[in-house]
Structure formats: structure tokens, C-alpha cells
Write an enzyme that holds these catalytic residues in place. Structure first.
Site, PDB file in Angstrom:
ATOM      1  N   HIS A 179       0.803  -1.223   0.000  1.00 14.20           N
ATOM      2  CA  HIS A 179       0.000   0.000   0.000  1.00 14.20           C
ATOM      3  C   HIS A 179       0.836   1.272   0.000  1.00 14.20           C
ATOM      4  O   HIS A 179       0.352   2.342  -0.334  1.00 14.20           O
ATOM      5  CB  HIS A 179      -1.038  -0.004   1.132  1.00 14.20           C
ATOM      6  CG  HIS A 179      -0.497   0.322   2.491  1.00 14.20           C
ATOM      7  ND1 HIS A 179       0.186  -0.589   3.251  1.00 14.20           N
ATOM      8  CD2 HIS A 179      -0.533   1.459   3.221  1.00 14.20           C
ATOM      9  CE1 HIS A 179       0.540  -0.018   4.393  1.00 14.20           C
ATOM     10  NE2 HIS A 179       0.112   1.231   4.409  1.00 14.20           N
ATOM     11  N   LYS A 183       0.342   5.277  -1.973  1.00 12.63           N
ATOM     12  CA  LYS A 183       0.192   6.575  -1.302  1.00 12.63           C
ATOM     13  C   LYS A 183       0.506   7.690  -2.305  1.00 12.63           C
ATOM     14  O   LYS A 183       1.523   7.648  -2.983  1.00 12.63           O
ATOM     15  CB  LYS A 183       1.150   6.675  -0.112  1.00 12.63           C
ATOM     16  CG  LYS A 183       0.726   5.803   1.067  1.00 12.63           C
ATOM     17  CD  LYS A 183       1.682   5.982   2.228  1.00 12.63           C
ATOM     18  CE  LYS A 183       1.460   4.943   3.300  1.00 12.63           C
ATOM     19  NZ  LYS A 183       0.457   5.272   4.303  1.00 12.63           N
ATOM     20  N   HIS A 241       7.665  -2.160   2.185  1.00 18.00           N
ATOM     21  CA  HIS A 241       7.414  -0.732   1.962  1.00 18.00           C
ATOM     22  C   HIS A 241       8.689   0.087   1.729  1.00 18.00           C
ATOM     23  O   HIS A 241       8.775   0.863   0.789  1.00 18.00           O
ATOM     24  CB  HIS A 241       6.663  -0.130   3.154  1.00 18.00           C
ATOM     25  CG  HIS A 241       5.393  -0.857   3.502  1.00 18.00           C
ATOM     26  ND1 HIS A 241       4.545  -1.350   2.553  1.00 18.00           N
ATOM     27  CD2 HIS A 241       4.829  -1.169   4.689  1.00 18.00           C
ATOM     28  CE1 HIS A 241       3.503  -1.922   3.147  1.00 18.00           C
ATOM     29  NE2 HIS A 241       3.657  -1.831   4.442  1.00 18.00           N
ATOM     30  N   LYS A 341       8.527   0.685  15.853  1.00 14.23           N
ATOM     31  CA  LYS A 341       7.258   0.935  16.549  1.00 14.23           C
ATOM     32  C   LYS A 341       7.588   1.608  17.878  1.00 14.23           C
ATOM     33  O   LYS A 341       8.696   1.495  18.383  1.00 14.23           O
ATOM     34  CB  LYS A 341       6.522  -0.385  16.778  1.00 14.23           C
ATOM     35  CG  LYS A 341       6.116  -1.065  15.471  1.00 14.23           C
ATOM     36  CD  LYS A 341       4.765  -1.727  15.555  1.00 14.23           C
ATOM     37  CE  LYS A 341       4.355  -2.358  14.245  1.00 14.23           C
ATOM     38  NZ  LYS A 341       3.591  -1.487  13.350  1.00 14.23           N
TER      39      LYS A 341
HETATM   40  C1  BG6 Z   1       1.704  -2.284   7.489  1.00 14.13           C
HETATM   41  C2  BG6 Z   1       2.483  -2.912   8.597  1.00 14.13           C
HETATM   42  O1  BG6 Z   1       1.984  -2.913   6.264  1.00 14.13           O
HETATM   43  O2  BG6 Z   1       2.046  -0.911   7.410  1.00 14.13           O
HETATM   44  C3  BG6 Z   1       2.189  -2.212   9.917  1.00 14.13           C
HETATM   45  O3  BG6 Z   1       2.131  -4.287   8.702  1.00 14.13           O
HETATM   46  C4  BG6 Z   1       2.460  -0.729   9.778  1.00 14.13           C
HETATM   47  O4  BG6 Z   1       2.966  -2.762  10.966  1.00 14.13           O
HETATM   48  C5  BG6 Z   1       1.726  -0.172   8.576  1.00 14.13           C
HETATM   49  O5  BG6 Z   1       2.007  -0.100  10.950  1.00 14.13           O
HETATM   50  C6  BG6 Z   1       2.079   1.274   8.324  1.00 14.13           C
HETATM   51  O6  BG6 Z   1       1.235   1.765   7.335  1.00 14.13           O
HETATM   52  P1  BG6 Z   1       0.757   3.272   7.346  1.00 14.13           P
HETATM   53  O7  BG6 Z   1      -0.006   3.426   6.067  1.00 14.13           O
HETATM   54  O8  BG6 Z   1      -0.103   3.431   8.552  1.00 14.13           O
HETATM   55  O9  BG6 Z   1       1.995   4.079   7.408  1.00 14.13           O
END
Ligand code: BG6
Length: 490
Positions: A179, A183, A241, A341
């Protein structure tokens, strides 16, 4: 865009991802009036539920997510699209019923997107079940499958997952989602680079000292220990990501924005990342785990105290690594990737540090080392473009200070869509540009695999950091020089 009628079936509809992202994204698309007039959202979960019960839950999800944006009129339309189908684990009969529903019931459009919002171990199980009853054959309509990350657990398991998909699907049917690529601000990386004349000539080893890509979160592991314990930060964020962000920052200009052209360039970069030998892992990677601390003035527990986490777990909640891209553009320029985190801030950003000018003309007027130029691309929560440059401080002395040119580009009232909104539409439309090809996934695993192996062998110790801090202290050892350091704020 006018989309053809379709059925969107969400496996794991009752899970975290679906509740937090998918259903809210679909509601926003309904508000924006872009869903096809004839579209059924078929939710699948392990338990039996009546349609009315499920619609009630969907309403609860929307109200919780958009306390202000909830409008009854849109919901009235939205709810007519929803259906529910229970698929208990191992219940082959439920797939036979599904087959009848999707292939024979005229209320269900025959172009179907199956969204796997389930645990990774269930991807091949569900796809086998769909394939075995013939639901993935494209005789009546198109059949597409969206696979969530992580795609595999390491290189070997990713390859074996790929094989199991190919038993029932061909490549154009597969949508591997990341995802981050969806963005809007991430797509901006390409616009900044390739729609401006100013940046691209500087975008190479002659001018850039190093690149930092950071994703830090305030949140802890929340209710996801079950998944996270088997994953850790390197798999969860970096392999997917952050490696995608690196590819977009470092790739050559693609021939066009067509899916294959874009993917070709990303793969080329990933392939040129210098492999990290197991003996070099300590010099290239660092991990840590959050201990208790304070976030927003409130005490929070450490990772080991979280529900579902083993009391002796050494799963990393922080990971940082350094990679080199051995090509003409980037040779010798380190790329630092970092995520954690329970960190001090919610911040995702790409920070580019430039080299010092070859001559330090102002050395005599200053008591500190020269300040380099930085370009910073903020992804979230602030989407922005900033550049730091040196100027003369007004006055009789020739002294300098750093100022930030802020090219924050969002105008009042211009809302960025959530990544899932665009990606769901793309999957329904069959546009692969923002989804990953298998070789991208495979080459990303190749980069992190040696680190995963060494960390798996060294499970008896892990560095810790206080929740609310910027991570373990020792992580600075990844930098080669004293004038290099993590940039925390934009
Ligand atoms: C997810 C992870 O793919 O992406 C999560 O599994 C993480 O651990 C999240 O918190 C972060 O996504 P975003 O869009 O909130 O930055």
C-alpha cells in the site's frame, strides 16, 4: 473513470485490515461516487452471520472511522452492495456454494476480484480452494486476486508461494499489493524527480552524500502480536514498503508510466543492491525492541508485556540497515533504511543529504562544521518537500545559517486519498502499475535474507530502546563518518 460491474470478495472481512482500511476505503469511494453502479461487496469470514448482522457491523466500522464524515444517505446506498458468505476453514462445501453464487446468480457481476485480507499462511489455502472449484477460470468473466503483504516469509517461502499461485492463476490475474506504493505522496517521488529539471541532474553520486528512508510510529504492536511475533520490523516494513521507496528514489527514469516499464526499472535497482554477506550483517544492520516508556506523556508497556508476546521474545520492533547500490548513478552512496514501533514520532520521510561544497570558503567565520544541503520528502503525516540551504545572517559579520525552503504543496481543501482507495479501484480496473511483480518481491527478499538468517541464529540477545525514543543508541554505528547522523525531523 467508469468501471465495469464487478463483485469484490473480501476474505478476512472481519479482520484488522478490512475493518481499518478496506471497508472505510470502499465507503469513501462510494461518497466520491466512483464505484460501479452494479457492484457487490461480498464479505467472507470464518463465522456464520446473517446479511443484516453484517451490514450492522459495517455501519459500526464506518461510524468508528468517520465520526464526522458519516452520512446516512451514502450509507443507505453503500449497504445495498453488501453480502456475507461464511467460509469456515477446511469447509469445501462453502466453496461449492460460492461457485454457484458467483457463476450462476445474476445478482453477482461475473468479473470478480478476490481480496486476500487474511494471514499469509492462508493465501495458498484459499487460492487452492477457489481454484479447485473452478472459480479462478476466466470463462464467465475476469477473475483477479489481490494478495496482501507479506508475500512469503523469506526468499524460499516467497518462491514457493509463487509456485502455488501459478497452479491456478496466471500473472495478469495477480495483484501483489504494497500500500505504500499507492500513497499519493509516494507517487510524488516520481513527479518530483521526473517532472522537474531542477532535481534530476543532482540525483547521483557526484552530489549526494547519502539517503535516509525512515518510517517511525508511535503505535506499538497493538492487537497484532500474533502476526508480528512471526514477522518483526525487517519483514513487516523494510522488505516491502521501505524497499519500494528506495526503488522509486533510486531507479532510472522509466520509458513510460506503464506497469511493466515502471516495474522493470524498480527491479533493475533492486538487482544492483550489493548483497550483504552473513559476516557483514553486523556492520550493515541493527535491531532493537521497545521497552516500556512514555508516549504523549502517558506510560506505555514494553513489547514483552504486550498481550500475545512471548516473555522471552527477541522479535525486533526496530530495524535499520545500510545498503549500497552498485551502479553508475549510486556507487559509494549509502542508503539507510529505518523503521520502528513506539518511536518518538509518527513520521515517514525520505531525506537526501548532499555533499559538502569542495571548498569551505567560510571556514574562518564559523566554529562548527559546514552544514550540508538536504532535500526532504515528507510522506506522512506531513506531505511536503523541503530543501535546506545556507544563507548569510543579516549584519556586519559574514556568518551563515540554515534556512528551509518549504515547498509544501497541498492546498486548502485538497485531500489526498488513502492508498487503499486508489489501489482497490486499480485492481477492479485491472491496472497493475502500482502493484508488484514477483521479481520485485523476490529481489527484495534477496536483500534482507542474509540479515534474517543471522538474526534467527542470534536469538539470545536484543538491544532495547525506551518507548517514545528514537530507537536504540547503537544504531549510529551504521554510519561511516562522524558528520553523518539520523535526521529525525523535517
Ligand atoms: C503495514 C504494517 O503494512 O504498514 C504495519 O504491517 C504498519 O505494521 C503499517 O504499521 C504502516 O502503514 P501506514 O499506512 O499506517 O503508514
Amino acid at each position: 473513470k467508469t468501471l465495469a460491474p464487478c463483485t469484490l470478495m473480501i476474505f478476512g472481512a472481519n479482520g484488522n485490515l478490512s475493518r481499518l482500511k478496506l471497508i472505510p476505503a470502499l465507503f469513501r469511494l462510494e461518497q466520491a461516487n466512483v464505484l460501479p453502479e452494479k457492484m457487490v461487496i461480498l464479505s467472507a469470514g470464518l463465522e456464520e452471520r446473517s446479511r443484516d448482522e453484517w451490514v450492522g457491523e459495517v455501519e459500526g466500522i464506518i461510524k468508528a472511522k468517520y465520526p464526522k464524515g458519516y452520512d446516512k444517505a451514502t450509507f443507505e446506498k453503500f449497504k445495498t452492495r453488501h453480502q456475507y458468505h461464511a467460509t469456515p476453514i477446511g469447509d469445501a462445501e462453502s466453496y461449492n456454494r460460492l461457485k454457484v453464487l458467483l457463476d450462476e446468480d445474476a445478482n453477482y457481476p461475473t468479473d470478480v476480484v478476490f481480496y486476500m485480507a487474511v494471514r499469509p499462511s492462508e493465501f495458498p489455502v484459499i487460492i487452492d480452494a477457489l481454484g479447485n472449484v473452478g472459480l479462478l477460470k476466466q470463462t464467465a468473466g475476469t477473475r483477479r486476486v489481490v494478495i496482501e503483504k507479506p508475500f512469503g516469509y523469506d526468499l524460499l517461502s516467497a518462491q514457493s508461494l509463487q509456485k502455488s499461485l501459478y497452479k491456478h492463476l496466471n500473472e495478469p490475474q495477480i495483484f501483489r499489493i504494497d500500500h505504500y506504493v499507492g500513497k499519493g505522496t509516494v507517487q510524488n517521488v516520481m513527479v518530483f524527480r521526473f517532472a522537474n529539471m531542477l532535481l534530476e541532474p543532482l540525483w547521483n553520486r557526484h552530489y549526494i552524500d547519502h539517503v535516509q528512508i525512515t518510517h517511525s510510529e508511535n503505535l506499538g504492536v497493538g492487537g497484532r502480536a500474533d502476526y508480528y511475533e512471526g514477522s518483526g520490523a525487517l519483514r513487516d516494513m523494510i522488505q516491502s514498503h521501505l524497499m519500494q521507496l528506495l526503488a522509486l528514489v533510486a531507479m532510472e527514469p522509466p520509458v513510460s508510466l506503464a506497469a511493466e516499464h515502471l516495474r522493470d526499472e524498480k527491479v533493475k535497482v533492486l538487482k544492483t543492491i550489493r548483497p550483504i554477506s552473513q559476516s557483514a550483517v553486523h556492520a550493515h544492520a541493527f535491531r532493537g525492541q521497545y521497552a516500556s516508556g512514555t508516549i504523549d506523556g502517558k506510560p506505555v508497556p514494553g513489547y514483552l508485556e504486550e498481550t500475545g508476546v512471548a516473555s522471552d521474545s527477541t522479535t525486533e520492533t526496530y530495524a535499520a540497515m545500510k545498503v549500497f547500490i552498485d551502479n553508475w548513478r549510486w556507487s559509494g552512496v549509502p542508503f539507510y533504511l529505518r523503521t520502528g514501533k513506539r518511536m518518538a514520532e509518527n513520521a515517514s520521510a525520505i531525506m537526501i543529504r548532499f555533499k559538502n561544497p569542495p571548498q569551505d570558503l567560510l571556514r574562518a567565520t564559523r566554529h562548527e562544521p559546514p552544514r550540508p544541503n538536504w532535500i526532504m520528502l515528507g510522506i506522512q503525516p506531513d506531505d511536503c518537500l523541503k530543501m535546506e540551504i545556507q544563507v548569510k545572517i543579516p549584519g556586519l559579520e559574514l556568518q551563515t545559517r540554515t534556512i528551509s525552503l518549504d515547498a509544501t504543496y497541498r492546498k486548502e481543501g485538497e485531500d489526498e486519498y488513502d492508498a487503499y482507495e486508489g489501489l482497490l479501484l486499480d485492481a477492479m480496473e485491472g491496472d497493475h502499475s502500482l502493484f508488484l511483480r514477483f521479481d520485485e518481491v523476490e529481489w527484495s527478499w534477496r536483500v534482507v535474507d542474509p540479515i534474517l538468517k543471522v538474526w534467527a541464529m542470534e536469538r539470545d540477545f536484543i538491544n532495547t530502546y525506551s518507548a517514545g525514543s528514537w530507537g536504540p543508541r547503537g544504531t549510529y554505528r551504521l554510519f561511516d563518518r562522524e558528520d553523518q547522523f539520523w535526521r529525525h525531523s523535517l
